[in-house]
Design a protein around this motif. Sequence first.
Motif, PDB file in Angstrom:
ATOM      1  N   LYS A  96      -1.979   0.915  12.931  1.00  0.00           N
ATOM      2  CA  LYS A  96      -1.992   1.226  11.502  1.00  0.00           C
ATOM      3  C   LYS A  96      -0.631   1.720  11.034  1.00  0.00           C
ATOM      4  O   LYS A  96      -0.119   1.320   9.979  1.00  0.00           O
ATOM      5  CB  LYS A  96      -3.074   2.258  11.209  1.00  0.00           C
ATOM      6  CG  LYS A  96      -3.264   2.554   9.733  1.00  0.00           C
ATOM      7  CD  LYS A  96      -4.367   3.572   9.505  1.00  0.00           C
ATOM      8  CE  LYS A  96      -5.728   2.997   9.838  1.00  0.00           C
ATOM      9  NZ  LYS A  96      -6.832   3.922   9.434  1.00  0.00           N
ATOM     10  N   ARG A  97      -0.030   2.592  11.838  1.00  0.00           N
ATOM     11  CA  ARG A  97       1.257   3.176  11.457  1.00  0.00           C
ATOM     12  C   ARG A  97       2.351   2.107  11.390  1.00  0.00           C
ATOM     13  O   ARG A  97       3.162   2.084  10.455  1.00  0.00           O
ATOM     14  CB  ARG A  97       1.625   4.243  12.489  1.00  0.00           C
ATOM     15  CG  ARG A  97       2.914   4.967  12.222  1.00  0.00           C
ATOM     16  CD  ARG A  97       2.726   6.090  11.240  1.00  0.00           C
ATOM     17  NE  ARG A  97       3.940   6.894  11.112  1.00  0.00           N
ATOM     18  CZ  ARG A  97       4.047   7.957  10.331  1.00  0.00           C
ATOM     19  NH1 ARG A  97       3.011   8.344   9.608  1.00  0.00           N
ATOM     20  NH2 ARG A  97       5.163   8.632  10.275  1.00  0.00           N
ATOM     21  N   VAL A 125      -7.871  -2.462  10.695  1.00  0.00           N
ATOM     22  CA  VAL A 125      -7.531  -1.999  12.045  1.00  0.00           C
ATOM     23  C   VAL A 125      -8.743  -1.485  12.824  1.00  0.00           C
ATOM     24  O   VAL A 125      -8.910  -1.837  14.005  1.00  0.00           O
ATOM     25  CB  VAL A 125      -6.414  -0.942  11.986  1.00  0.00           C
ATOM     26  CG1 VAL A 125      -6.214  -0.281  13.356  1.00  0.00           C
ATOM     27  CG2 VAL A 125      -5.107  -1.594  11.535  1.00  0.00           C
ATOM     28  N   ARG A 171       1.932  -1.137  10.899  1.00  0.00           N
ATOM     29  CA  ARG A 171       1.651  -2.027   9.764  1.00  0.00           C
ATOM     30  C   ARG A 171       2.210  -1.446   8.470  1.00  0.00           C
ATOM     31  O   ARG A 171       2.832  -2.157   7.667  1.00  0.00           O
ATOM     32  CB  ARG A 171       0.141  -2.251   9.652  1.00  0.00           C
ATOM     33  CG  ARG A 171      -0.301  -3.031   8.406  1.00  0.00           C
ATOM     34  CD  ARG A 171       0.280  -4.438   8.393  1.00  0.00           C
ATOM     35  NE  ARG A 171      -0.147  -5.205   7.228  1.00  0.00           N
ATOM     36  CZ  ARG A 171       0.418  -5.125   6.021  1.00  0.00           C
ATOM     37  NH1 ARG A 171       1.456  -4.313   5.823  1.00  0.00           N
ATOM     38  NH2 ARG A 171      -0.034  -5.852   5.026  1.00  0.00           N
ATOM     39  N   LYS A 172       2.008  -0.160   8.268  1.00  0.00           N
ATOM     40  CA  LYS A 172       2.509   0.477   7.052  1.00  0.00           C
ATOM     41  C   LYS A 172       4.034   0.586   7.052  1.00  0.00           C
ATOM     42  O   LYS A 172       4.694   0.249   6.072  1.00  0.00           O
ATOM     43  CB  LYS A 172       1.900   1.883   6.907  1.00  0.00           C
ATOM     44  CG  LYS A 172       0.436   1.900   6.525  1.00  0.00           C
ATOM     45  CD  LYS A 172       0.002   3.273   6.043  1.00  0.00           C
ATOM     46  CE  LYS A 172      -0.027   4.284   7.177  1.00  0.00           C
ATOM     47  NZ  LYS A 172      -0.612   5.575   6.736  1.00  0.00           N
ATOM     48  N   THR A 228      -4.351  -2.218   6.608  1.00  0.00           N
ATOM     49  CA  THR A 228      -4.685  -1.189   7.602  1.00  0.00           C
ATOM     50  C   THR A 228      -6.198  -0.943   7.667  1.00  0.00           C
ATOM     51  O   THR A 228      -6.695  -0.429   8.667  1.00  0.00           O
ATOM     52  CB  THR A 228      -3.971   0.138   7.269  1.00  0.00           C
ATOM     53  OG1 THR A 228      -4.306   0.529   5.930  1.00  0.00           O
ATOM     54  CG2 THR A 228      -2.470  -0.014   7.384  1.00  0.00           C
TER      55      THR A 228
END
Length: 492
Positions: free
Chosen positions: A93-94, A265, A96-97, A262
């Motif tokens: 997630k981190r 995920v 992707r952002k 996200t």
Amino acid sequence: METATLVTFIVYLVGMLAIGLVAYRMTNNLSDYVLGGRRLGGGVAALSAGASDMSSWLLLGLPGYAYVAGMEAIWISAGLAIGAYLNWQFIAKRLRKYTEYAGDSITVPDFLENRFRDKTKMLRVVSAFVILVFFAFYTSAGLVGGALLFETSFGLTYTQALWIGAIVIISYTFLGGFLAVSWTDFFQGILMFLALIIVPLVAISEMGGWSETVNAVGNIDPAHLDVFAGVGAIAILSNVAWGLGYFGQPHIITRFMAIRSTKEVPKARLIGMTWMVLALFGAIFTGFVGIAYFAGGGPGAPLAAGSEETVFIAFTQLLFNPWIAGFLLAAILAAIMSTIDSQLLVSSSAITEDFYKAIFRKNASQTELVWVGRLGVLVIALIAVFLAYNPESTVLDLVAYAWGGFGAAFGPVIILALFWKRMTGNGALAGMIVGFATVIIWSNLQGGLFDLYEIVPGFVLGWITIMAVSLAGKEPSAEIQEEFDSVNSSKY
């Protein structure tokens, strides 16, 4: 080979090439070719990441290891499962952002340059160099696996088998780029999963059940039933440490960058981890029951010395109808293709985005970049074929070297870049170089502590170097720190 087996095998290959052609028509720019336009759903991302992760190692290397060592093989599997879960839980997630915030980065070198505002291009160039070096070995491991499959199944020479496998894999990666790779990986992941469930279950049934299988293995060598037999602390640590590699594998973490949102995920993590754990157990049980079936006076003739990695192939040829055997053998090719295509694509993007565009042709058109990427696939594949020319090469050894190299060079860099605000570009560069060099040097030393898998010292020294160099230098600029805070505060 039976005609039916050959027919099913060819049908599978034609299907994969058809996907490549469809994706070719949907690939309009470099972002499409390298990252699929960031539009992967959770299920496709999960199985694509899993399939590209496991490669021929899952159907050849791991069953072969379990065939030789017995239940000791569980240590590698446990390390991999833990590492993969932590990767999905904390990195996906981190990353992707952050890659979207940091200049909409589409490759790992691109992200590192944008994350640290590196005007010198050194982060981009060094990280791209690391990718090309270790993917040459990683890709050659897959080509060795493909050669083993074609050689054993079709009675070809090793060289003929090597070139046929390479041509098939290069074709659809060349055409369709990331979309072709991800869609084919999705179907290949399903096929691999079914094969690793079906083969050990049928083999165990042929032996009379699980108890009879365990007794037969114990009669051959009781040590095969003991997960601690013949392994000391260094061996256990080395096997479990395979899990560290996940944080630095470019062909896996690019799936995180490409996922649609996200919000996808958690679903992807559940699908991916279920697939992985069951597939790992299936691979281990394939090799384990192979001991009873082939090595101890069981129904099958003993496997020749040095061909232990063909135990899965041997089962498909002996236990199944030719039509089913064709699809099970295709599962091996699926495992090989699903990893090599990803590796070729990441290597191609390193050449296109991180060398050609960044250094030589900043104003190159999208069409030009896509074709440079396709030519990059061809060049890297040819280098990998050359490295795979040695028929004595083993899949497990080649994968271990490349996996350790990526884990040590990129793992600490990616983790700290995502979660440590004080990290600097010089720290990232120094840590990457130290991790890379440690793996190269350590792997050439032997005896005592040097028998420890090179990813461990590489990862640790890389991490320490990043922190020491970052703390010794100036703080990151206000712009970099503000972007870090923006990623932290983002809710999507």
